[in-house]
Design a protein around this motif. Structure first.
Motif, PDB file in Angstrom:
ATOM      1  N   ASP A   1       0.805  -1.219   0.000  1.00  8.75           N
ATOM      2  CA  ASP A   1       0.000   0.000   0.000  1.00  8.75           C
ATOM      3  C   ASP A   1       0.842   1.275   0.000  1.00  8.75           C
ATOM      4  O   ASP A   1       0.298   2.363  -0.215  1.00  8.75           O
ATOM      5  CB  ASP A   1      -0.955   0.035   1.196  1.00  8.75           C
TER       6      ASP A   1
ATOM      7  N   ARG B   1       0.434   3.852  -2.679  1.00  4.19           N
ATOM      8  CA  ARG B   1      -0.811   4.620  -2.684  1.00  4.19           C
ATOM      9  C   ARG B   1      -0.819   5.750  -1.660  1.00  4.19           C
ATOM     10  O   ARG B   1      -1.775   6.529  -1.601  1.00  4.19           O
ATOM     11  CB  ARG B   1      -1.995   3.682  -2.419  1.00  4.19           C
TER      12      ARG B   1
ATOM     13  N   GLN C   1      -4.520   6.641  -1.678  1.00  6.37           N
ATOM     14  CA  GLN C   1      -5.214   6.968  -2.918  1.00  6.37           C
ATOM     15  C   GLN C   1      -6.044   5.764  -3.361  1.00  6.37           C
ATOM     16  O   GLN C   1      -5.517   4.685  -3.599  1.00  6.37           O
ATOM     17  CB  GLN C   1      -4.186   7.338  -3.979  1.00  6.37           C
ATOM     18  N   ALA C   2      -7.359   5.946  -3.428  1.00  9.30           N
ATOM     19  CA  ALA C   2      -8.269   4.862  -3.780  1.00  9.30           C
ATOM     20  C   ALA C   2      -8.439   4.714  -5.288  1.00  9.30           C
ATOM     21  O   ALA C   2      -8.782   3.640  -5.774  1.00  9.30           O
ATOM     22  CB  ALA C   2      -9.636   5.093  -3.135  1.00  9.30           C
ATOM     23  N   ASP C   3      -8.185   5.791  -6.019  1.00  6.68           N
ATOM     24  CA  ASP C   3      -8.375   5.813  -7.466  1.00  6.68           C
ATOM     25  C   ASP C   3      -7.237   6.641  -8.058  1.00  6.68           C
ATOM     26  O   ASP C   3      -6.839   7.644  -7.461  1.00  6.68           O
ATOM     27  CB  ASP C   3      -9.732   6.464  -7.773  1.00  6.68           C
ATOM     28  N   PRO C   4      -6.715   6.287  -9.220  1.00  6.40           N
ATOM     29  CA  PRO C   4      -5.606   7.065  -9.800  1.00  6.40           C
ATOM     30  C   PRO C   4      -5.923   8.541 -10.018  1.00  6.40           C
ATOM     31  O   PRO C   4      -5.035   9.377 -10.049  1.00  6.40           O
ATOM     32  CB  PRO C   4      -5.337   6.378 -11.137  1.00  6.40           C
ATOM     33  N   ARG C   5      -7.210   8.874 -10.126  1.00  4.63           N
ATOM     34  CA  ARG C   5      -7.590  10.271 -10.323  1.00  4.63           C
ATOM     35  C   ARG C   5      -7.763  11.027  -9.014  1.00  4.63           C
ATOM     36  O   ARG C   5      -7.954  12.238  -9.024  1.00  4.63           O
ATOM     37  CB  ARG C   5      -8.883  10.345 -11.132  1.00  4.63           C
ATOM     38  N   GLN C   6      -7.735  10.333  -7.883  1.00  5.26           N
ATOM     39  CA  GLN C   6      -7.917  10.983  -6.581  1.00  5.26           C
ATOM     40  C   GLN C   6      -6.708  11.853  -6.263  1.00  5.26           C
ATOM     41  O   GLN C   6      -5.577  11.401  -6.256  1.00  5.26           O
ATOM     42  CB  GLN C   6      -8.103   9.940  -5.480  1.00  5.26           C
ATOM     43  N   THR C   7      -6.963  13.124  -6.006  1.00  2.09           N
ATOM     44  CA  THR C   7      -5.906  14.082  -5.709  1.00  2.09           C
ATOM     45  C   THR C   7      -5.898  14.490  -4.248  1.00  2.09           C
ATOM     46  O   THR C   7      -4.847  14.677  -3.674  1.00  2.09           O
ATOM     47  CB  THR C   7      -6.091  15.337  -6.594  1.00  2.09           C
TER      48      THR C   7
END
Length: 193
Positions: free
Chosen positions: A148, A151, A166-172
């Protein structure tokens, strides 16, 4: 995960300052209650220390964990506001390892009626504060050497000091609130400058 929960015990207060949820016994008690399932998983049903005893040790360990998390997320920008001054990376590692050593060594146990073995810890002592901080330090070691870590992010929102997975690659951002605040700030800068 205990280490991430401990690192998240400091956050932006919404008014330009920091909120330390471990600043008083009630906050420490609330953290201990939230962490109870993870602590029990590591320590078994060992005695949980009192908030007054655990608080200072947890705050001290939080400084170490947050410094190591900051090192792990680089080259991202460093946190703009921290609870304590940055530690020398070698000193932070020594403190983390020394604290994790309180927990002792992992032992394999396999109960007669269990379908699989489990890991228990053979502690080096019985001090509940040392065992608790050892469990949190062990959690930090497992996290920093586990899958992890890639992430782990530091929230880039103004005044936010949180770390998150980070749960999603787009999460900032760490939360929708931080994302909304940053979008409002960008809009304000565009329209007023």
């Amino acid at each position: 995960m205990l280490a991430l929960e401990l690192a998240a015990s400091v956050r932006h207060d919404g008014h330009g300052g920091l909120l330390d949820t471990l600043a008083d016994d009630a906050g420490v008690q609330a953290w201990l209650e939230r962490a109870a399932p993870s602590v029990t998983e590591i320590l078994g049903r060992s005695a949980v220390p009192s908030p007054a005893a655990a608080g200072p040790a947890l705050v001290d360990l939080r400084v170490v964990v947050r410094n190591l998390f900051a090192r792990a997320v680089r080259p991202a920008p460093p946190q703009r506001a921290e609870v304590a001054a940055p530690l020398d990376p070698d000193a932070a590692l020594r403190r983390l390892n020394r604290t994790a050593d309180y927990l002792g060594a992992p032992q394999l146990s396999w109960l007669d009626d269990a379908t699989a073995p489990t890991t228990t810890w053979s502690p080096r002592g019985s001090d509940p504060v040392r065992l608790l901080t050892g469990a949190v330090a062990r959690s930090a070691i497992d996290f920093l050497t586990g899958p992890d870590l890639v992430r782990l992010r530091a929230c880039p929102a103004a005044r936010c000091v949180r770390y998150f997975l980070q749960a999603d690659p787009r999460q900032t951002w760490c939360s929708p609130t931080c994302g909304n605040r940053e979008r409002v700030n960008r809009h304000y800068r565009r329209t007023n400058h």
